[in-house]
Design a protein around this motif. Structure first.
Motif, mmCIF file in Angstrom:
data_model
loop_
_atom_site.group_PDB
_atom_site.id
_atom_site.type_symbol
_atom_site.label_atom_id
_atom_site.label_comp_id
_atom_site.label_asym_id
_atom_site.label_seq_id
_atom_site.Cartn_x
_atom_site.Cartn_y
_atom_site.Cartn_z
ATOM 1 N N LEU A 190 0.808 -1.225 0.000
ATOM 2 C CA LEU A 190 0.000 0.000 0.000
ATOM 3 C C LEU A 190 0.838 1.270 0.000
ATOM 4 O O LEU A 190 0.439 2.272 -0.615
ATOM 5 C CB LEU A 190 -0.951 -0.007 1.200
ATOM 6 C CG LEU A 190 -2.045 -1.068 1.165
ATOM 7 C CD1 LEU A 190 -2.983 -0.902 2.362
ATOM 8 C CD2 LEU A 190 -2.844 -0.992 -0.135
ATOM 9 N N ALA A 191 1.973 1.277 0.693
ATOM 10 C CA ALA A 191 2.788 2.493 0.709
ATOM 11 C C ALA A 191 3.278 2.837 -0.702
ATOM 12 O O ALA A 191 3.236 4.003 -1.122
ATOM 13 C CB ALA A 191 3.975 2.313 1.656
ATOM 14 N N MET A 205 -8.141 3.576 -3.539
ATOM 15 C CA MET A 205 -9.217 2.940 -2.785
ATOM 16 C C MET A 205 -8.734 1.572 -2.316
ATOM 17 O O MET A 205 -8.188 0.795 -3.099
ATOM 18 C CB MET A 205 -10.463 2.769 -3.662
ATOM 19 C CG MET A 205 -11.566 1.969 -3.000
ATOM 20 S SD MET A 205 -12.991 1.715 -4.106
ATOM 21 C CE MET A 205 -14.010 0.644 -3.074
ATOM 22 N N VAL A 206 -8.940 1.276 -1.035
ATOM 23 C CA VAL A 206 -8.555 -0.011 -0.472
ATOM 24 C C VAL A 206 -9.799 -0.724 0.058
ATOM 25 O O VAL A 206 -10.542 -0.166 0.871
ATOM 26 C CB VAL A 206 -7.520 0.161 0.659
ATOM 27 C CG1 VAL A 206 -7.243 -1.187 1.341
ATOM 28 C CG2 VAL A 206 -6.227 0.754 0.111
ATOM 29 N N ASP A 207 -9.998 -1.940 -0.435
ATOM 30 C CA ASP A 207 -11.023 -2.835 0.100
ATOM 31 C C ASP A 207 -10.328 -3.660 1.180
ATOM 32 O O ASP A 207 -9.577 -4.589 0.880
ATOM 33 C CB ASP A 207 -11.560 -3.728 -1.024
ATOM 34 C CG ASP A 207 -12.563 -4.769 -0.551
ATOM 35 O OD1 ASP A 207 -12.533 -5.134 0.644
ATOM 36 O OD2 ASP A 207 -13.362 -5.252 -1.371
ATOM 37 N N ASP A 208 -10.576 -3.320 2.444
ATOM 38 C CA ASP A 208 -9.862 -3.968 3.547
ATOM 39 C C ASP A 208 -10.759 -4.961 4.282
ATOM 40 O O ASP A 208 -10.705 -5.073 5.511
ATOM 41 C CB ASP A 208 -9.310 -2.923 4.519
ATOM 42 C CG ASP A 208 -8.040 -3.404 5.212
ATOM 43 O OD1 ASP A 208 -7.410 -4.352 4.702
ATOM 44 O OD2 ASP A 208 -7.677 -2.832 6.251
ATOM 45 N N ALA A 209 -11.539 -5.703 3.514
ATOM 46 C CA ALA A 209 -12.475 -6.669 4.101
ATOM 47 C C ALA A 209 -11.777 -7.633 5.043
ATOM 48 O O ALA A 209 -12.301 -7.967 6.114
ATOM 49 C CB ALA A 209 -13.185 -7.442 2.986
ATOM 50 N N SER A 222 -4.926 -3.091 7.137
ATOM 51 C CA SER A 222 -3.737 -3.040 6.283
ATOM 52 C C SER A 222 -3.188 -1.623 6.159
ATOM 53 O O SER A 222 -1.969 -1.425 6.078
ATOM 54 C CB SER A 222 -4.059 -3.625 4.903
ATOM 55 O OG SER A 222 -5.112 -2.932 4.293
ATOM 56 N N CYS A 223 -4.060 -0.624 6.136
ATOM 57 C CA CYS A 223 -3.563 0.761 6.048
ATOM 58 C C CYS A 223 -2.731 1.110 7.282
ATOM 59 O O CYS A 223 -1.672 1.738 7.178
ATOM 60 C CB CYS A 223 -4.731 1.735 5.906
ATOM 61 S SG CYS A 223 -5.643 1.578 4.363
ATOM 62 N N ALA A 224 -3.197 0.679 8.443
ATOM 63 C CA ALA A 224 -2.472 0.951 9.681
ATOM 64 C C ALA A 224 -1.119 0.254 9.693
ATOM 65 O O ALA A 224 -0.145 0.779 10.252
ATOM 66 C CB ALA A 224 -3.301 0.514 10.887
ATOM 67 N N CYS A 225 -1.038 -0.927 9.067
ATOM 68 C CA CYS A 225 0.237 -1.643 9.005
ATOM 69 C C CYS A 225 1.312 -0.813 8.318
ATOM 70 O O CYS A 225 2.496 -0.920 8.648
ATOM 71 C CB CYS A 225 0.064 -2.969 8.266
ATOM 72 S SG CYS A 225 -0.793 -4.230 9.211
ATOM 73 N N ASP A 231 -5.143 10.883 3.782
ATOM 74 C CA ASP A 231 -4.477 11.578 2.675
ATOM 75 C C ASP A 231 -3.851 10.582 1.697
ATOM 76 O O ASP A 231 -3.761 10.857 0.497
ATOM 77 C CB ASP A 231 -3.392 12.519 3.211
ATOM 78 C CG ASP A 231 -3.982 13.723 3.927
ATOM 79 O OD1 ASP A 231 -5.185 14.001 3.720
ATOM 80 O OD2 ASP A 231 -3.253 14.362 4.712
ATOM 81 N N ASP A 232 -3.438 9.436 2.217
ATOM 82 C CA ASP A 232 -2.830 8.404 1.376
ATOM 83 C C ASP A 232 -3.889 7.518 0.727
ATOM 84 O O ASP A 232 -3.755 7.124 -0.429
ATOM 85 C CB ASP A 232 -1.895 7.528 2.208
ATOM 86 C CG ASP A 232 -0.870 8.318 2.974
ATOM 87 O OD1 ASP A 232 -0.021 8.950 2.326
ATOM 88 O OD2 ASP A 232 -0.934 8.329 4.221
ATOM 89 N N VAL A 233 -4.913 7.181 1.497
ATOM 90 C CA VAL A 233 -5.987 6.286 1.040
ATOM 91 C C VAL A 233 -7.318 7.015 1.233
ATOM 92 O O VAL A 233 -7.968 6.891 2.276
ATOM 93 C CB VAL A 233 -5.973 4.952 1.820
ATOM 94 C CG1 VAL A 233 -7.060 4.014 1.289
ATOM 95 C CG2 VAL A 233 -4.614 4.288 1.741
ATOM 96 N N PRO A 234 -7.744 7.804 0.243
ATOM 97 C CA PRO A 234 -8.969 8.582 0.410
ATOM 98 C C PRO A 234 -10.238 7.745 0.555
ATOM 99 O O PRO A 234 -11.223 8.212 1.143
ATOM 100 C CB PRO A 234 -9.029 9.438 -0.868
ATOM 101 C CG PRO A 234 -7.624 9.473 -1.366
ATOM 102 C CD PRO A 234 -7.039 8.149 -1.009
#
Length: 402
Positions: A190-191, A205-209, A222-225, A231-234
C-alpha cells in the motif's frame, strides 16, 4: 424458460461436474464456532471468516436482542426514506472513529459498497487501475460502472506506475486494490501504491475486508500496518461479516466522499437499510474489537504455530500474516482429495479451485479464528500430514519424522 437457454445451462452444469468444480452449500446447525455440526456431522472448521470469534459472542447476541426489542426486525425503508435508525447512525460514528476518518456510510453488502463507490466516482471517460487478483466485487464494480479499466500485475507498484504513465489515462483515475487478498492472504504494497497514486494525481481505494479488525494492535487493518491515513488512502471500504462477526459493509472517508455517496450511489439510495438490530449488534462487536487486543495477539500466535507445523511436515510456510493461510497443492484433483480426506477425519477445510484461483494453483484455504486453540491447530497439522502421506506414500512429514 426457453429450451435453448435451459440447454445452455445444462451444458455448463455438466462441464462443471466433469471438471471437478461442482459446488454446493453445506448446512450449519448452531452458531459459527470452530466446533460445528455441518450436514448433520460434527466437524472442526477451519474455513470461517469469523477472525476475531465475535459471530457467536454472547455480548453481540445480547445487543442484537436489545435492538430487536427497540426497533423490531426490518428497517422498513431505504436510509433516505425513513429506514435510517439511531442504531445505524451510532454505528457509522463508531466505524468512522475506528478507522480514524471523519465519516462512514453503511451498505448492505461489500459488493454493493464497491459498486456504489465506483459508480459514483467514475464515468465512462475515467480509468480504474486494479490489481489482477482483486476480489470479484471490485472487478464487477468496475465493469458495471462503465469506466475504462487497466489491470496491473499482482502487488506490483512498478507495473501500476507504468500503466499510469500510458497515453489516454489522463482523465479521472482511481487505483483500486484489496488490502489483504482473499485467496493468498498477502498484503498489497500500500505504501508504494499510495506513492504512485499521488505522483500521477490518482485516488487510492482499499477494500480492507480481510484486514480491518485483524491487523495491527488496535485492528486498524492493512492501512495501519503501513502507517497510511486518509491523505494516502482517500477511500476505505470494510466489511462487517468478517472480523466484526455480523453482516454488511461500510465506506469511510471525507465529508465530501460520504455526501457524494449518499446523493449518488445507486446501491445505497435504492435499497432497504440493514436491520437496525444488526447495526446494534455490530456496534457492540466494533467496541469489543477495539478493546480486546488479546484476540489479535492470540490469532497471531496461532498463525505462527500453524506455519511452523506446516514446515515441520514438509510443506511451505504461508507468507501471509493474516488469518488466511493457503496450502497450495496445484492440481485440482489433489486439492479436492485432500479436503475430502480431512473431512473424513472431522476437519472442514475447503478446497479452492479454478476459476476462483488461477489454473495449477488449487489449494486448501485454511482460515483461523481467535476462538481456535493451539491443540486444534496441532490436530489440523497432524491430520493433514496423514492425509497427504496417504496420497503420496514415501513422502516425508510428521509420521516419518517420528
Amino acid at each position: 424458460m426457453s429450451g435453448r437457454i435451459e440447454s445452455r445451462l445444462l451444458e455448463r452444469l455438466d462441464r462443471a461436474r466433469a471438471r471437478g468444480l461442482w459446488r454446493r452449500p453445506r448446512i450449519l446447525d448452531g452458531p459459527q464456532t470452530p466446533e460445528q455440526i455441518v450436514d448433520g456431522r460434527p466437524v472442526l472448521a477451519f474455513c470461517s471468516n469469523d477472525y476475531l470469534g465475535l459471530a457467536a459472542d454472547p455480548r453481540v447476541a445480547a445487543a442484537a436482542r436489545e435492538g430487536l426489542e427497540r426497533y423490531g426486525v426490518g428497517a422498513g425503508a431505504a436510509h433516505l426514506v425513513n429506514g435510517h435508525s439511531r442504531a445505524h447512525a451510532e454505528l457509522e460514528e463508531a466505524l468512522a472513529a475506528f478507522t480514524g476518518r471523519p465519516r462512514a456510510l453503511l451498505f448492505s453488502t461489500g459488493y454493493m459498497a464497491n459498486l456504489g463507490v465506483l459508480q459514483t466516482l467514475m464515468s465512462r471517460h475515467d480509468t480504474v487501475f486494479e490489481d489482477r487478483l482483486n476480489h470479484a466485487s471490485l472487478i464487477d464494480a468496475a465493469r458495471l460502472a462503465g469506466c475504462r479499466t487497466r489491470r496491473y500485475r499482482h502487488a506490483d507498484a512498478a507495473d501500476l506506475t507504468r500503466r499510469l504513465r500510458e497515453p489516454g489515462a489522463e482523465t479521472g483515475r482511481l487505483v483500486v486494490t484489496d488490502g489483504v487478498f482473499s485467496m493468498d492472504g498477502d498484503l498489497a504494497p500500500l505504501a508504494e501504491l499510495a506513492s504512485a497514486a499521488r505522483r500521477y494525481n490518482a485516488w487510492l481505494m482499499v477494500d480492507d475486508a480481510h484486514g480491518l479488525g485483524v491487523l495491527g494492535r488496535d485492528g486498524g487493518g492493512s492501512c495501519a500496518c503501513f502507517g497510511l491515513g486518509m491523505d494516502d488512502v482517500p477511500v476505505l471500504m470494510g466489511t462487517l461479516g468478517k472480523a466484526f462477526g455480523t453482516a454488511g459493509a461500510f465506506v469511510a472517508g471525507s465529508d465530501t466522499l460520504i455526501e457524494a455517496l449518499i446523493q449518488f450511489a445507486r446501491s445505497y439510495v435504492y435499497t432497504t437499510a440493514m436491520p437496525p438490530a444488526l447495526a446494534s449488534a455490530t456496534l457492540a462487536a466494533v467496541r469489543i474489537a477495539a478493546r480486546e487486543t488479546w484476540r489479535r495477539e492470540h490469532l497471531a500466535a496461532l498463525i505462527a504455530r500453524l506455519g511452523a507445523g506446516l514446515e515441520h511436515i514438509g510443506l511451505p510456510r504461508p507468507s501471509s500474516m493474516s488469518p488466511i493461510q493457503p496450502v497450495v497443492l496445484g492440481d485440482t484433483g489433489r486439492a479436492s482429495a485432500a479436503a475430502a480426506g480431512l473431512l473424513e477425519h472431522g476437519l472442514l477445510v475447503p478446497a479452492i479451485r479454478p476459476p476462483t484461483v488461477p489454473e495449477a494453483t488449487a489449494r486448501l484455504r485454511i482460515t483461523l479464528s481467535a476462538r481456535h486453540t493451539e491443540a486444534q491447530v496441532d490436530r489440523l497439522v497432524e491430520t493433514l500430514d496423514r492425509v497427504l502421506a496417504r496420497e503420496s506414500p514415501g513422502a516425508t512429514g510428521l509420521e516419518s519424522a517420528r
